[in-house]
Design an enzyme around this catalytic site. Structure first.
Site, mmCIF file in Angstrom:
data_model
loop_
_atom_site.group_PDB
_atom_site.id
_atom_site.type_symbol
_atom_site.label_atom_id
_atom_site.label_comp_id
_atom_site.label_asym_id
_atom_site.label_seq_id
_atom_site.Cartn_x
_atom_site.Cartn_y
_atom_site.Cartn_z
ATOM 1 N N ARG A 102 36.477 3.637 -112.912
ATOM 2 C CA ARG A 102 35.174 3.864 -112.270
ATOM 3 C C ARG A 102 35.440 4.765 -111.075
ATOM 4 O O ARG A 102 36.186 4.410 -110.159
ATOM 5 C CB ARG A 102 34.553 2.553 -111.799
ATOM 6 C CG ARG A 102 33.438 2.779 -110.788
ATOM 7 C CD ARG A 102 32.625 1.566 -110.496
ATOM 8 N NE ARG A 102 31.751 1.244 -111.613
ATOM 9 C CZ ARG A 102 30.684 0.446 -111.518
ATOM 10 N NH1 ARG A 102 30.353 -0.088 -110.364
ATOM 11 N NH2 ARG A 102 29.940 0.181 -112.571
ATOM 12 N N HIS A 129 27.279 6.493 -117.426
ATOM 13 C CA HIS A 129 27.648 5.074 -117.408
ATOM 14 C C HIS A 129 27.512 4.519 -118.839
ATOM 15 O O HIS A 129 26.630 3.707 -119.138
ATOM 16 C CB HIS A 129 26.737 4.323 -116.434
ATOM 17 C CG HIS A 129 27.249 2.977 -116.019
ATOM 18 N ND1 HIS A 129 28.466 2.459 -116.456
ATOM 19 C CD2 HIS A 129 26.711 2.011 -115.216
ATOM 20 C CE1 HIS A 129 28.638 1.255 -115.931
ATOM 21 N NE2 HIS A 129 27.596 0.962 -115.174
ATOM 22 N N GLN A 132 27.424 0.603 -119.753
ATOM 23 C CA GLN A 132 26.151 -0.049 -119.467
ATOM 24 C C GLN A 132 25.160 0.204 -120.598
ATOM 25 O O GLN A 132 24.481 -0.720 -121.060
ATOM 26 C CB GLN A 132 25.579 0.479 -118.133
ATOM 27 C CG GLN A 132 24.244 -0.126 -117.762
ATOM 28 C CD GLN A 132 24.343 -1.605 -117.428
ATOM 29 O OE1 GLN A 132 25.154 -1.991 -116.600
ATOM 30 N NE2 GLN A 132 23.527 -2.436 -118.055
ATOM 31 N N ASP A 224 16.487 2.172 -112.111
ATOM 32 C CA ASP A 224 17.772 1.999 -111.438
ATOM 33 C C ASP A 224 17.555 2.302 -109.962
ATOM 34 O O ASP A 224 16.503 2.840 -109.573
ATOM 35 C CB ASP A 224 18.810 2.955 -112.073
ATOM 36 C CG ASP A 224 20.213 2.784 -111.499
ATOM 37 O OD1 ASP A 224 20.493 1.727 -110.894
ATOM 38 O OD2 ASP A 224 21.035 3.712 -111.648
ATOM 39 N N CYS A 264 20.082 -1.813 -114.780
ATOM 40 C CA CYS A 264 21.536 -2.027 -114.915
ATOM 41 C C CYS A 264 22.066 -2.962 -113.825
ATOM 42 O O CYS A 264 23.127 -3.564 -114.003
ATOM 43 C CB CYS A 264 22.262 -0.695 -114.877
ATOM 44 S SG CYS A 264 21.948 0.256 -113.379
ATOM 45 N N ARG A 292 27.316 -6.817 -121.056
ATOM 46 C CA ARG A 292 28.433 -5.958 -120.626
ATOM 47 C C ARG A 292 29.744 -6.539 -121.146
ATOM 48 O O ARG A 292 30.625 -5.821 -121.610
ATOM 49 C CB ARG A 292 28.482 -5.859 -119.088
ATOM 50 C CG ARG A 292 27.305 -5.145 -118.451
ATOM 51 C CD ARG A 292 27.294 -3.662 -118.785
ATOM 52 N NE ARG A 292 28.522 -2.986 -118.395
ATOM 53 C CZ ARG A 292 28.808 -2.558 -117.162
ATOM 54 N NH1 ARG A 292 27.938 -2.695 -116.200
ATOM 55 N NH2 ARG A 292 29.946 -1.935 -116.897
HETATM 56 N N1 NVA Z 1 23.207 4.640 -110.495
HETATM 57 C C1 NVA Z 1 23.955 3.538 -109.951
HETATM 58 C C2 NVA Z 1 24.431 2.629 -111.032
HETATM 59 C C3 NVA Z 1 25.151 1.410 -110.551
HETATM 60 C C4 NVA Z 1 25.649 0.549 -111.665
HETATM 61 C C5 NVA Z 1 25.122 4.076 -109.152
HETATM 62 O O1 NVA Z 1 25.799 5.003 -109.617
HETATM 63 O O2 NVA Z 1 25.366 3.570 -108.064
HETATM 64 N N1 CP Z 2 25.705 -2.291 -113.684
HETATM 65 C C1 CP Z 2 26.901 -2.183 -113.126
HETATM 66 O O1 CP Z 2 27.738 -1.346 -113.525
HETATM 67 O O2 CP Z 2 27.146 -3.082 -112.128
HETATM 68 P P1 CP Z 2 28.359 -3.090 -111.110
HETATM 69 O O3 CP Z 2 28.213 -1.883 -110.230
HETATM 70 O O4 CP Z 2 28.233 -4.373 -110.367
HETATM 71 O O5 CP Z 2 29.647 -3.018 -111.893
#
Ligand code: NVA
Ligand code: CP
Length: 307
Positions: A102, A129, A132, A224, A264, A292
């Site tokens: 990540r 992502h 997800q 989101d 998400c 997930r």
């Molecule tokens: N769009 C959000 C998703 C978090 C799971 C981010 O990138 O922070």
């Molecule tokens: N939805 C998601 O990826 O959550 P986290 O950021 O908590 O991993």
């Protein structure tokens, strides 16, 4: 399939197979059937951004598969101090059976996958992502009994979730309507790539600035956060700009009466979604979060299991 980086790289058959396996692993898990498909294998988990769901679901998933999850915070490994992706890939492939990452830059994940001879799983970048959305497709399928022919409306910021949702809908034949404020549309190169798949599956893609148009007759409403990780400095400006894009019950009344609300997570009640919608009867956010675990186990077994 060596890596799992983008749903665009997967065929519809591959996504179907992952969803079937996810549902099977979930069923076995509920029945207490042991499935140690990754016994003795180790997954390195590189995080340069925060996480609750991704970290916990990968760690628990790997443990349930009989393997070992190794959490690697970028604050603690040399990558965070400037060691190259190339050297990191060449070293980690000597110890590990797979890497989950990540991070901010999507290119870093592509480079890691190119240089590492072991599977690489994208657990979120600024662009995509896919884990997800795989879990989301499983969740929609479980609730609606099908994917093809449904309409998913995404309202809010055109971000990594939007991009992956477009790829997922295009492959699996769901119509996708995206409503964002002007200047916050999803990534143009993703839209172009997704369009080809929408044409192939016969599903429709609508990109608009009008949330009502997007949500009209939708089976699924998705939103989101307006402030993704790394955009914290834009928070005040975004809250003002996105004010008309909150998913509330008035907006949701344009959808089908049995619409599903999805997010998400993490969610910010009172911003991208009102409390009554996210905590209401149409919301399936915790089913998504649970899936997930099952969807990612399917990805790990497919990529890292003995062939
Ligand atoms: N769009 C959000 C998703 C978090 C799971 C981010 O990138 O922070
Ligand atoms: N939805 C998601 O990826 O959550 P986290 O950021 O908590 O991993």
């Amino acid at each position: 399939m060596k890596d799992f980086i983008s749903l665009h790289d997967c065929s519809r058959e591959e996504i179907d197979a992952l969803l079937k396996l996810a549902i099977k692993l979930k069923d076995e898990n509920k029945k207490g059937i042991c499935h140690h498909h990754l016994k003795g294998k180790t997954l390195g988990m590189i995080f340069t951004k925060s996480s609750t769901r991704t970290r916990v679901s990968f760690e628990v998933g790997m443990t349930q598969l009989g393997g070992y999850p190794l959490f690697l915070s970028s604050a603690d490994i040399q990558l965070g101090r400037g060691e190259t992706i190339y050297d990191t890939a060449k070293v980690l492939e000597r110890y590990l059976d797979g890497i989950m990452i990540r991070t901010f830059s999507h290119q870093d994940v592509l480079d890691l996958a190119q240089h590492a001879d072991i599977p690489v799983i994208n657990a979120l970048t600024d662009l995509l992502h896919p884990c997800q959305v795989l879990a989301d497709l499983q969740t929609i399928y479980e609730h609606k009994g099908k994917l093809e022919g449904l309409k998913l409306a995404y309202v809010g910021d055109g971000n990594n979730m939007t991009n992956s949702l477009m790829y997922g809908c295009a492959k699996m034949g769901l119509d996708c309507a995206v409503a964002t404020p002007k200047g916050y549309a999803p990534d143009e190169s993703v839209v172009e790539l997704a369009k080809a798949d929408f044409q192939k599956s016969g599903a429709k893609l609508i990109i608009t600035n009008d949330p009502v148009e997007a949500v009209k007759d939708a089976d699924v409403i998705y939103t989101d956060t307006w402030v993704s990780m790394g955009m914290e400095s834009e928070k005040a400006e975004r809250i003002k700009l996105f004010a008309d894009y909150q998913v509330d019950s008035k907006l949701a009344s344009n959808a089908k009466s049995d619409y599903l609300f999805m997010h998400c997570l993490p969610a910010y009640r009172g911003y991208e979604v009102s409390e009554d919608v996210i905590d209401g009867p149409n919301s399936i956010i915790f089913d998504e979060a649970e899936n997930r675990l099952h969807a990612q186990k399917a990805v790990m077994v497919t990529l890292m299991g003995d062939k």
